[in-house]
Design a protein around this motif. Structure first.
Motif, PDB file in Angstrom:
ATOM      1  N   GLU A 192       0.832  -1.208   0.000  1.00  0.00           N
ATOM      2  CA  GLU A 192       0.000   0.000   0.000  1.00  0.00           C
ATOM      3  C   GLU A 192       0.867   1.259   0.000  1.00  0.00           C
ATOM      4  OE1 GLU A 192      -3.344   2.159   2.881  1.00  0.00           O
ATOM      5  OE2 GLU A 192      -2.825   0.042   3.181  1.00  0.00           O
ATOM      6  N   ILE A 193       1.918   1.250   0.813  1.00  0.00           N
ATOM      7  CA  ILE A 193       2.824   2.399   0.859  1.00  0.00           C
ATOM      8  C   ILE A 193       3.573   2.530  -0.465  1.00  0.00           C
ATOM      9  CG2 ILE A 193       4.886   3.353   1.967  1.00  0.00           C
ATOM     10  CD1 ILE A 193       3.920   2.057   4.574  1.00  0.00           C
ATOM     11  N   ALA A 194       4.078   1.399  -0.994  1.00  0.00           N
ATOM     12  CA  ALA A 194       4.817   1.427  -2.251  1.00  0.00           C
ATOM     13  C   ALA A 194       3.938   1.927  -3.392  1.00  0.00           C
ATOM     14  CB  ALA A 194       5.359   0.038  -2.568  1.00  0.00           C
ATOM     15  N   GLN A 195       2.680   1.519  -3.426  1.00  0.00           N
ATOM     16  CA  GLN A 195       1.772   1.955  -4.485  1.00  0.00           C
ATOM     17  C   GLN A 195       1.452   3.445  -4.367  1.00  0.00           C
ATOM     18  OE1 GLN A 195      -1.429  -0.885  -3.986  1.00  0.00           O
ATOM     19  NE2 GLN A 195      -0.614  -2.242  -5.570  1.00  0.00           N
ATOM     20  N   THR A 196       1.384   3.941  -3.144  1.00  0.00           N
ATOM     21  CA  THR A 196       1.168   5.377  -2.964  1.00  0.00           C
ATOM     22  C   THR A 196       2.341   6.162  -3.531  1.00  0.00           C
ATOM     23  OG1 THR A 196      -0.168   5.029  -0.973  1.00  0.00           O
ATOM     24  CG2 THR A 196       0.780   7.214  -1.277  1.00  0.00           C
ATOM     25  N   ILE A 197       3.555   5.699  -3.246  1.00  0.00           N
ATOM     26  CA  ILE A 197       4.742   6.345  -3.815  1.00  0.00           C
ATOM     27  C   ILE A 197       4.695   6.287  -5.337  1.00  0.00           C
ATOM     28  CG2 ILE A 197       7.260   6.206  -4.036  1.00  0.00           C
ATOM     29  CD1 ILE A 197       7.285   5.105  -1.147  1.00  0.00           C
ATOM     30  N   ALA A 198       4.339   5.119  -5.873  1.00  0.00           N
ATOM     31  CA  ALA A 198       4.314   4.919  -7.324  1.00  0.00           C
ATOM     32  C   ALA A 198       3.264   5.774  -8.012  1.00  0.00           C
ATOM     33  CB  ALA A 198       4.087   3.447  -7.641  1.00  0.00           C
ATOM     34  N   SER A 199       2.266   6.242  -7.262  1.00  0.00           N
ATOM     35  CA  SER A 199       1.218   7.075  -7.855  1.00  0.00           C
ATOM     36  C   SER A 199       1.663   8.528  -8.018  1.00  0.00           C
ATOM     37  CB  SER A 199      -0.044   7.028  -6.985  1.00  0.00           C
ATOM     38  OG  SER A 199       0.138   7.747  -5.773  1.00  0.00           O
ATOM     39  N   LYS A 200       2.778   8.887  -7.409  1.00  0.00           N
ATOM     40  CA  LYS A 200       3.286  10.253  -7.505  1.00  0.00           C
ATOM     41  C   LYS A 200       4.138  10.402  -8.765  1.00  0.00           C
ATOM     42  CE  LYS A 200       1.464  10.798  -3.430  1.00  0.00           C
ATOM     43  NZ  LYS A 200       0.152  11.465  -3.275  1.00  0.00           N
ATOM     44  N   SER A 201       4.540  11.629  -9.028  1.00  0.00           N
ATOM     45  CA  SER A 201       5.411  11.872 -10.183  1.00  0.00           C
ATOM     46  C   SER A 201       6.720  11.124 -10.023  1.00  0.00           C
ATOM     47  CB  SER A 201       5.706  13.367 -10.310  1.00  0.00           C
ATOM     48  OG  SER A 201       6.859  13.576 -11.107  1.00  0.00           O
ATOM     49  N   PRO A 202       7.079  10.253 -10.969  1.00  0.00           N
ATOM     50  CA  PRO A 202       8.338   9.506 -10.841  1.00  0.00           C
ATOM     51  C   PRO A 202       9.568  10.397 -10.865  1.00  0.00           C
ATOM     52  CG  PRO A 202       7.337   9.125 -12.990  1.00  0.00           C
ATOM     53  CD  PRO A 202       6.325   9.849 -12.161  1.00  0.00           C
ATOM     54  N   VAL A 203       9.504  11.500 -11.586  1.00  0.00           N
ATOM     55  CA  VAL A 203      10.659  12.397 -11.599  1.00  0.00           C
ATOM     56  C   VAL A 203      10.796  13.102 -10.256  1.00  0.00           C
ATOM     57  CG1 VAL A 203       9.412  14.389 -12.581  1.00  0.00           C
ATOM     58  CG2 VAL A 203      11.869  14.183 -12.903  1.00  0.00           C
ATOM     59  N   SER A 204       9.654  13.397  -9.617  1.00  0.00           N
ATOM     60  CA  SER A 204       9.691  14.058  -8.315  1.00  0.00           C
ATOM     61  C   SER A 204      10.199  13.122  -7.226  1.00  0.00           C
ATOM     62  CB  SER A 204       8.302  14.575  -7.955  1.00  0.00           C
ATOM     63  OG  SER A 204       8.333  15.284  -6.736  1.00  0.00           O
ATOM     64  N   THR A 205       9.718  11.879  -7.206  1.00  0.00           N
ATOM     65  CA  THR A 205      10.179  10.946  -6.167  1.00  0.00           C
ATOM     66  C   THR A 205      11.636  10.555  -6.386  1.00  0.00           C
ATOM     67  OG1 THR A 205       9.265   9.062  -7.427  1.00  0.00           O
ATOM     68  CG2 THR A 205       7.883  10.034  -5.698  1.00  0.00           C
ATOM     69  N   ARG A 206      12.039  10.430  -7.652  1.00  0.00           N
ATOM     70  CA  ARG A 206      13.438  10.093  -7.935  1.00  0.00           C
ATOM     71  C   ARG A 206      14.371  11.211  -7.472  1.00  0.00           C
ATOM     72  NH1 ARG A 206      12.967   9.707 -12.966  1.00  0.00           N
ATOM     73  NH2 ARG A 206      13.939  11.664 -13.620  1.00  0.00           N
ATOM     74  N   MET A 207      14.044  12.449  -7.853  1.00  0.00           N
ATOM     75  CA  MET A 207      14.884  13.578  -7.455  1.00  0.00           C
ATOM     76  C   MET A 207      14.754  13.863  -5.963  1.00  0.00           C
ATOM     77  SD  MET A 207      14.280  16.035 -10.806  1.00  0.00           S
ATOM     78  CE  MET A 207      15.476  17.281 -10.336  1.00  0.00           C
ATOM     79  N   GLY A 208      13.579  13.569  -5.412  1.00  0.00           N
ATOM     80  CA  GLY A 208      13.395  13.751  -3.979  1.00  0.00           C
ATOM     81  C   GLY A 208      14.251  12.808  -3.167  1.00  0.00           C
ATOM     82  N   LYS A 209      14.289  11.545  -3.561  1.00  0.00           N
ATOM     83  CA  LYS A 209      15.123  10.579  -2.847  1.00  0.00           C
ATOM     84  C   LYS A 209      16.598  10.955  -2.977  1.00  0.00           C
ATOM     85  CE  LYS A 209      16.666   5.830  -2.492  1.00  0.00           C
ATOM     86  NZ  LYS A 209      16.408   4.390  -2.646  1.00  0.00           N
ATOM     87  N   HIS A 210      17.006  11.320  -4.178  1.00  0.00           N
ATOM     88  CA  HIS A 210      18.399  11.731  -4.385  1.00  0.00           C
ATOM     89  C   HIS A 210      18.750  12.895  -3.467  1.00  0.00           C
ATOM     90  CE1 HIS A 210      22.125  12.876  -6.414  1.00  0.00           C
ATOM     91  NE2 HIS A 210      21.653  14.104  -6.467  1.00  0.00           N
TER      92      HIS A 210
END
Length: 258
Positions: A192-210
């Motif tokens: 459920e948590i992983a799917q919530t992350i996956a529903s967000k902008s992939p460029v935003s989560t990628r750059m956010g994690k970095h």
């Protein structure tokens, strides 16, 4: 990823599930070590994956280093250094994976297993889970620096010097785990948590994690300045503009990862 033998890969929507399967206790063998590094490096470059769920089969998440296998592989000069480097890179592959990693811990995660958990982004545990550093009982060290990211000074030293384990409910009480649930509900909660992350902008989560990785060891001033610079970069992406349009139009955004 048909070339994996001690690790299975499954894609569900935009979530990739990696399941360690090295019976009987998912010890970090050389094979599992290399396959985890390879899979995570591949996932970093796979547009169809936006989040990762890391877990394992059986009752034990990971019992730590494969001591027998290590003895068999360390025979000549240079072998130990190569082994140490390979192990380090496995943990770094989790932390540096371009996609956020949610780890689901169903049982004991010891030594190297604890380091895997500490290298992940979000931790979900069952009430049967535990984290520990049992190396003191075999005259070794392992995972202490990674454990410093999770535990307080006194608790960490107690764990390292006595072999004490910390259970799932205590991990949740301490704020180390986001969820503590039953073994049956563990994967659904983590997914459920992983799917919530996956529903967000992939460029935003990628750059956010970095960004989170980079600023972790920075001062407040330097870290926030870096974060501001990265925010400006994210704001120029198509996904950011789509998110703002969708917010204004009161609809769900459609992200493209650009």
């Amino acid at each position: 990823m048909n070339d994996l033998t001690q690790l299975t890969y499954q894609l569900d929507g935009h979530v990739a599930t990696l399941t360690m399967n090295a019976p009987p206790v998912n010890a970090l063998t050389r094979t599992l070590n290399d396959e985890l590094t390879l899979a995570l490096d591949r996932i970093s470059e796979m547009d169809e994956v936006r989040a990762v769920l890391l877990t394992s089969a059986g009752k034990v998440f990971c019992a730590g280093a494969d001591l027998k296998g290590r003895a068999e592989n360390i025979k000549v000069a240079g072998d130990f250094s190569a082994h140490s480097r390979r192990t380090r890179e496995c943990f770094h592959a989790i932390r540096e994976c371009a996609k956020p990693v949610v780890v689901a811990v169903q049982g004991a995660a010891l030594g190297s297993g604890l380091a895997m958990v500490a290298s992940s982004d979000i931790i979900v545990v069952s009430d049967k889970a535990s984290l520990g550093l049992p190396e003191v009982d075999v005259g070794l060290l392992g995972g202490c620096r990674h454990a410093m990211r999770l535990f307080s000074h006194s608790r960490l030293r107690r764990m390292a010097l006595t072999g004490m384990r910390v259970g799932g409910e205590e991990l949740y009480r301490l704020g180390i785990a986001e969820v503590c649930t039953t073994p049956e509900d563990l994967l659904p909660k983590a997914m459920e948590i992983a799917q919530t992350i996956a529903s967000k902008s992939p460029v935003s989560t990628r750059m956010g994690k970095h960004t989170l990785n980079v600023i972790e060891d920075m001062s407040l001033r330097d870290g926030y300045r870096y974060e501001q610079d990265m925010t400006a970069q994210i704001g120029k992406t198509d996904d950011a503009k789509e998110a703002q349009r969708a917010f204004a139009e009161k609809r769900a955004p459609v992200f493209t990862g650009r």
